[in-house]
Design an enzyme around this catalytic site. Structure first.
Site, PDB file in Angstrom:
ATOM      1  N   ASP A   1      -6.012  21.894  -9.908  1.00  0.00           N
ATOM      2  CA  ASP A   1      -6.311  20.710 -10.718  1.00  0.00           C
ATOM      3  C   ASP A   1      -5.741  21.015 -12.098  1.00  0.00           C
ATOM      4  OD1 ASP A   1      -7.378  18.776 -12.426  1.00  0.00           O
ATOM      5  OD2 ASP A   1      -9.226  18.592 -11.283  1.00  0.00           O
TER       6      ASP A   1
ATOM      7  N   LYS B   1      -6.414  10.544 -17.707  1.00  0.00           N
ATOM      8  CA  LYS B   1      -6.519  11.288 -18.964  1.00  0.00           C
ATOM      9  C   LYS B   1      -5.242  11.074 -19.786  1.00  0.00           C
ATOM     10  CE  LYS B   1     -10.398  12.189 -17.085  1.00  0.00           C
ATOM     11  NZ  LYS B   1     -10.665  13.240 -16.132  1.00  0.00           N
TER      12      LYS B   1
ATOM     13  N   TYR C   1     -14.497  21.017 -11.856  1.00  0.00           N
ATOM     14  CA  TYR C   1     -14.981  19.664 -12.184  1.00  0.00           C
ATOM     15  C   TYR C   1     -16.103  19.285 -11.218  1.00  0.00           C
ATOM     16  CZ  TYR C   1     -14.328  14.545 -12.845  1.00  0.00           C
ATOM     17  OH  TYR C   1     -14.484  13.211 -13.091  1.00  0.00           O
TER      18      TYR C   1
ATOM     19  N   ARG D   1       0.822  -1.219   0.000  1.00  0.00           N
ATOM     20  CA  ARG D   1       0.000   0.000   0.000  1.00  0.00           C
ATOM     21  C   ARG D   1       0.848   1.258   0.000  1.00  0.00           C
ATOM     22  NH1 ARG D   1      -2.204   1.209   4.746  1.00  0.00           N
ATOM     23  NH2 ARG D   1      -2.761  -0.952   5.168  1.00  0.00           N
TER      24      ARG D   1
HETATM   25  C1  LIG Z   1     -11.466  13.233 -14.861  1.00  0.00           C
HETATM   26  C2  LIG Z   1     -11.117  14.384 -14.008  1.00  0.00           C
HETATM   27  C3  LIG Z   1     -10.904  14.235 -12.640  1.00  0.00           C
HETATM   28  C4  LIG Z   1     -11.133  12.937 -11.918  1.00  0.00           C
HETATM   29  O1  LIG Z   1     -10.323  11.937 -12.357  1.00  0.00           O
HETATM   30  P1  LIG Z   1     -10.678  10.355 -12.227  1.00  0.00           P
HETATM   31  O2  LIG Z   1      -9.369   9.765 -12.546  1.00  0.00           O
HETATM   32  O3  LIG Z   1     -11.754  10.074 -13.207  1.00  0.00           O
HETATM   33  O4  LIG Z   1     -11.112  10.118 -10.815  1.00  0.00           O
HETATM   34  C5  LIG Z   1     -10.503  15.358 -11.924  1.00  0.00           C
HETATM   35  N1  LIG Z   1     -10.352  16.553 -12.510  1.00  0.00           N
HETATM   36  C6  LIG Z   1     -10.568  16.733 -13.818  1.00  0.00           C
HETATM   37  C7  LIG Z   1     -10.376  18.079 -14.405  1.00  0.00           C
HETATM   38  C8  LIG Z   1     -10.973  15.662 -14.603  1.00  0.00           C
HETATM   39  O5  LIG Z   1     -11.216  15.845 -15.901  1.00  0.00           O
END
Ligand SMILES: *Cc1c(COP(=O)(O)O)cnc(C)c1O
Length: 387
Positions: free
Chosen positions: A179, A204, A107, A54
């Site tokens: 973010d 992404k 988001y 972990r």
């Molecule tokens: C997709 C996304 C997230 C969350 O990511 P996951 O890996 O799907 O949990 C957070 N911030 C932004 C801007 C996103 O596009």
């Protein structure tokens, strides 16, 4: 080393792995300690290896080191998802009685976490106009601990003046959390722009192949221990197999993004000239909202943007979307494939109402031939217009 070379070389040591080009997948829960001294060292935190699955493996650590170096962070931690990246950071930095300033364009799941979990725990959130810049000063209170930015917002694409926001936040002792998913670790250097903690959804572009859910937290030294402890306490660790795939995806991120950015610019410019399109929100498109800030603070763009169209009836919109051959409907983005979804930000704005009356479509441009993508869109508009 230039970023393209770093993408290829960081976090990789063939000599230490029998010559294998790719770092191997270490899959373990248990780590064996050969002696009692080693076992005691593990308890004291001075053991030479990670002490439990972990807490990481050579597979996750290689990727963490690569991402830290790319983004210019002192430390990087992987998490089980992008959502767990921001929830871990917010839980680490905020306590009952604290105040959080959150961009209104954030988001949607970030907003839900603030409105439900943080609220329940006694943390108050105020949403602010993402284009507020230095005006954030008027909203900062004595108990404001974090100003959260997401630039551009991944649905509505407002660009934020992060350096101006960071100056005001730091003047009052608040931290800036970003973010940075849209920009990827390649196109934005958050720590040079005043950000204290940067998170990414590695789901992404970092992984880039639509088969992994994973998150990234990068931070300066100052906040590392606090966030690492919360990370451990929450158990928000990634899956080692996902870390393996994400490091493999990372190797081609620069090449993928170069093509996707070029195609996105072509598609966005084509869309801007269409009579059905009222506005294209792609900060990298000259003349688009936020272009000047993007040009000043970023070194490139990913391939996600939104268009505002004239009003369409539901049957018209369905005719367009149901018949798309390449731009399919699906959440997420950052993979090799194109996507398009209708969005309605009305219910997820509180500081800055969403007033557009037509359709709002978010496009992700993948690696397909750009001419094929434009034909797909052209046929889509024809289907909608002939309904
Ligand atoms: C997709 C996304 C997230 C969350 O990511 P996951 O890996 O799907 O949990 C957070 N911030 C932004 C801007 C996103 O596009």
């Amino acid at each position: 080393m230039k970023p393209d070379t770093k993408l290829i070389t960081l976090g990789r040591d063939p000599e230490a792995n029998f010559g294998a080009v790719n770092p191997p997948l270490y899959r373990t829960s248990t780590v064996i300690f050969p002696t009692l001294d080693d076992y005691d060292a593990a308890k004291k935190g001075t053991y030479k290896y990670s002490t439990y699955g972990r807490y990481g493996t050579p597979t996750t650590q290689g990727l963490e080191d690569a991402l830290a170096e790319l983004e210019g962070a002192d430390h990087t931690m992987l998490t089980s998802s992008g959502v767990s990246a921001f929830t871990t950071v917010l839980l680490a930095l905020l306590s009952a009685g604290d105040h959080l300033l959150m961009a209104d364009s954030v988001y949607d799941p970030t907003r839900r976490f603030c409105d439900h979990e943080l609220k329940r725990l006694g943390v108050e959130t105020t949403y602010y106009d993402p284009t507020i810049g230095a005006g954030i000063k008027a909203l900062i209170r004595d108990n404001t601990k974090v100003v959260f930015v997401e630039s551009p917002g991944s649905l509505t694409f407002e660009m934020q003046d992060i350096p101006a926001i960071a100056r005001e936040a730091h003047a009052r002792g608040a931290l800036v959390v970003s973010d940075s998913t849209w920009a990827t670790p390649l196109f934005f250097r958050p720590f040079e722009k005043g950000v204290d903690v940067s998170i990414h959804s590695a789901t992404k572009y970092i992984n880039g192949h639509s088969d992994v859910v994973m998150g990234v937290i990068s931070t300066t030294k100052t906040h590392y221990t606090r966030i690492l402890n919360t990370h451990k306490n929450l158990g928000a660790c990634p899956n080692a197999g996902d870390a393996y795939l994400a490091q493999r995806g990372l190797r081609t991120m620069g090449a993928r993004l170069r093509i996707q950015q070029e195609s996105a610019l072509k598609v966005a410019a084509w869309l801007r000239d269409r009579p059905e399109v009222v506005e294209v929100r792609y900060p990298a498109l000259p003349g688009a909202p936020g272009y000047d800030l993007w040009k000043r603070d970023f070194t490139g763009a990913s391939a996600l943007f939104t268009i505002l169209t004239k009003p369409y009836t539901r049957p018209q919109l369905a005719a367009m979307l149901d018949g798309m051959k390449l731009l399919k409907m699906g959440y997420s983005w950052g993979g090799y494939e194109s996507l398009m979804i209708p969005i309605d930000p009305t219910a997820i704005r509180t500081a800055t109402p969403w007033t557009h009356k037509g359709a709002t479509l978010r496009l992700h441009i993948g690696l397909e031939d750009v001419g094929d993508l434009i034909s797909d869109l052209e046929e889509g508009f024809s289907r909608a217009n002939s309904k």
